[in-house]
Design a protein around this motif. Structure first.
Motif, PDB file in Angstrom:
ATOM      1  N   LYS A  57       0.914  -1.226  -0.003  1.00 44.08           N
ATOM      2  CA  LYS A  57       0.032   0.070  -0.098  1.00 44.08           C
ATOM      3  C   LYS A  57       0.855   1.076   0.049  1.00 44.08           C
ATOM      4  CE  LYS A  57      -4.013  -1.484   2.474  1.00 44.08           C
ATOM      5  NZ  LYS A  57      -4.984  -1.440   3.731  1.00 44.08           N
ATOM      6  N   ASN A  58       0.993   1.958  -1.266  1.00 44.89           N
ATOM      7  CA  ASN A  58       1.634   3.255  -1.249  1.00 44.89           C
ATOM      8  C   ASN A  58       3.182   3.096  -0.690  1.00 44.89           C
ATOM      9  OD1 ASN A  58      -0.599   4.576  -2.068  1.00 44.89           O
ATOM     10  ND2 ASN A  58      -1.381   4.954   0.278  1.00 44.89           N
ATOM     11  N   SER A  70       6.915   3.329  -0.674  1.00 40.10           N
ATOM     12  CA  SER A  70       7.806   4.066  -1.344  1.00 40.10           C
ATOM     13  C   SER A  70       8.999   3.771  -0.511  1.00 40.10           C
ATOM     14  CB  SER A  70       7.667   5.482  -1.301  1.00 40.10           C
ATOM     15  OG  SER A  70       6.471   5.809  -2.087  1.00 40.10           O
ATOM     16  N   ASP A 118       8.271   4.192  -5.883  1.00 37.75           N
ATOM     17  CA  ASP A 118       7.404   5.633  -5.773  1.00 37.75           C
ATOM     18  C   ASP A 118       5.916   5.092  -5.809  1.00 37.75           C
ATOM     19  OD1 ASP A 118       6.359   7.771  -5.848  1.00 37.75           O
ATOM     20  OD2 ASP A 118       7.249   8.329  -7.869  1.00 37.75           O
ATOM     21  N   THR A 119       5.428   5.075  -4.554  1.00 33.05           N
ATOM     22  CA  THR A 119       4.153   4.766  -4.103  1.00 33.05           C
ATOM     23  C   THR A 119       3.498   3.602  -5.141  1.00 33.05           C
ATOM     24  OG1 THR A 119       3.989   7.181  -4.671  1.00 33.05           O
ATOM     25  CG2 THR A 119       1.712   6.108  -3.945  1.00 33.05           C
ATOM     26  N   ASN A 163       1.247  -0.006  -5.459  1.00 35.95           N
ATOM     27  CA  ASN A 163       0.193  -0.374  -4.734  1.00 35.95           C
ATOM     28  C   ASN A 163      -0.155  -1.692  -5.857  1.00 35.95           C
ATOM     29  OD1 ASN A 163      -1.253   1.384  -2.956  1.00 35.95           O
ATOM     30  ND2 ASN A 163      -0.806   2.983  -4.462  1.00 35.95           N
ATOM     31  N   HIS A 216       8.043   4.760   3.231  1.00 35.00           N
ATOM     32  CA  HIS A 216       6.789   5.159   3.459  1.00 35.00           C
ATOM     33  C   HIS A 216       5.795   3.994   3.015  1.00 35.00           C
ATOM     34  CE1 HIS A 216       7.935   9.438   3.496  1.00 35.00           C
ATOM     35  NE2 HIS A 216       8.390   9.421   2.535  1.00 35.00           N
ATOM     36  N   GLY A 217       4.462   3.962   3.361  1.00 26.79           N
ATOM     37  CA  GLY A 217       3.696   3.285   2.973  1.00 26.79           C
ATOM     38  C   GLY A 217       3.586   1.931   3.674  1.00 26.79           C
ATOM     39  N   LYS A 272       8.398   3.380 -10.520  1.00 27.28           N
ATOM     40  CA  LYS A 272       6.702   3.241 -10.491  1.00 27.28           C
ATOM     41  C   LYS A 272       6.453   1.869 -11.185  1.00 27.28           C
ATOM     42  CE  LYS A 272       5.642   7.926 -11.097  1.00 27.28           C
ATOM     43  NZ  LYS A 272       5.385   8.584  -9.707  1.00 27.28           N
TER      44      LYS A 272
END
Ligand SMILES: Nc1ncnc2c1ncn2[C@@H]1O[C@H](COP(=O)(O)OP(=O)(O)OP(=O)(O)O)[C@@H](O)[C@H]1O
Length: 255
Positions: A10-11, A13, A27-28, A30, A64-65, A224
């Motif tokens: 989930k998101n 990074s 990068d983010t 999902n 993150h995430g 990504k």
């Protein structure tokens, strides 16, 4: 009832901060990975594939995430010593260069994950025998890695990766050092293994042909997740994967 994914990202990074600049390696992201799936990861050099494998193996932590494994958010699993316990119980690794220990026999190489789990030696001997049979390499049990061909070495490495029944197999260019026939043989073995044991396999590859053996191909570019292709029965998957990869490479080279 909807199946629970083995892994949910989930998101997610990952940034690497050096003295002068920051690299956005992932990068983010999902994404969901299900049990009994072979997922191929493709992408240009530097697109974040190894970073992703490292995070899935709890060798590195997202900046993150969130990562959810078997429905449970991974938090302390990113901290030692829980991280290495998590790896021992859940993750099997297959490498391009096999990473076998030259001084040990095939049997002893294959036994290593169970020794690390402190299993009883009689049980280990039986499990080694079983997995060598399953991989059709019983005749290699007392040989040393330097006596084996590349394909045989990779079979030993796969036996070692699956002996502790990990939920997730992570393979980094597993056929990168093998010729075409041996590549097909190893990939067929991985597919059989998946069908036999409900294994989930995530493999990184640069080779569209290798990706045709997967159920799904995830394409990465500059950190990504840019595309997701599901291999179809009776379809020219190789052309589809090749085209998608070519397009990503083109945009990478800006031509
Ligand atoms: N430990 C690190 N410190 C700083 N930057 C890093 C680190 N690890 C990776 N990177 C950077 O993160 C980006 C993604 O790297 P990664 O190794 O995940 O790419 P890759 O898709 O596996 O590449 P390749 O196909 O060449 O192996 C790259 O720009 C890389 O230089």
């Amino acid at each position: 009832m909807k199946e629970i994914p083995l892994v949910v990202m989930k998101n997610v990074s990952k940034e690497f901060q050096s003295k002068d600049f920051m690299v956005q390696a992932l990068d983010t992201i999902n994404c969901e990975i299900y049990q009994n799936e072979i997922v191929a990861i493709m992408g240009t050099s530097g697109s974040g594939k190894s970073t992703l494998l490292n995070i899935l193996a709890a060798l590195d932590k997202p900046t993150h995430g969130e990562l959810i494994f078997q429905g449970v958010p991974m938090i302390e699993q990113f901290q030692e010593p829980i991280a290495s316990e998590f790896r021992k119980r859940n993750i099997g690794f297959i490498f391009q260069n096999f990473n076998l220990l030259d001084e040990l026999t095939v049997s002893d190489n294959v036994a290593l994950p169970l020794i690390l789990l402190d299993e009883d030696s009689k049980k280990i001997a039986q499990k080694v025998k079983d997995v060598l049979t399953k991989m059709s390499i019983s005749d290699l049990a007392v040989k040393k890695p330097h006596e084996l061909s590349g394909g045989q070495k990779q079979r030993v490495a796969i036996a070692r990766a699956v002996i502790a029944n990990p939920l997730l197999l992570l393979a980094d260019e597993p056929t990168g050092a093998l010729d075409v026939n041996t590549t097909n043989d190893i990939l067929t073995t991985l597919v059989q293994l998946k069908n036999l044991t409900n294994q989930t396999i995530i493999l990184v590859t640069h080779d569209p042909h290798v990706s045709t053996y997967a159920d799904r191909v995830l394409f990465f570019h500059k950190g990504k997740l840019v595309d997701n292709y599901i291999n179809q029965v009776n379809s020219d998957n190789l052309s589809m994967i090749f085209d998608k990869f070519k397009n990503i490479q083109r945009s990478y080279l800006n031509v």
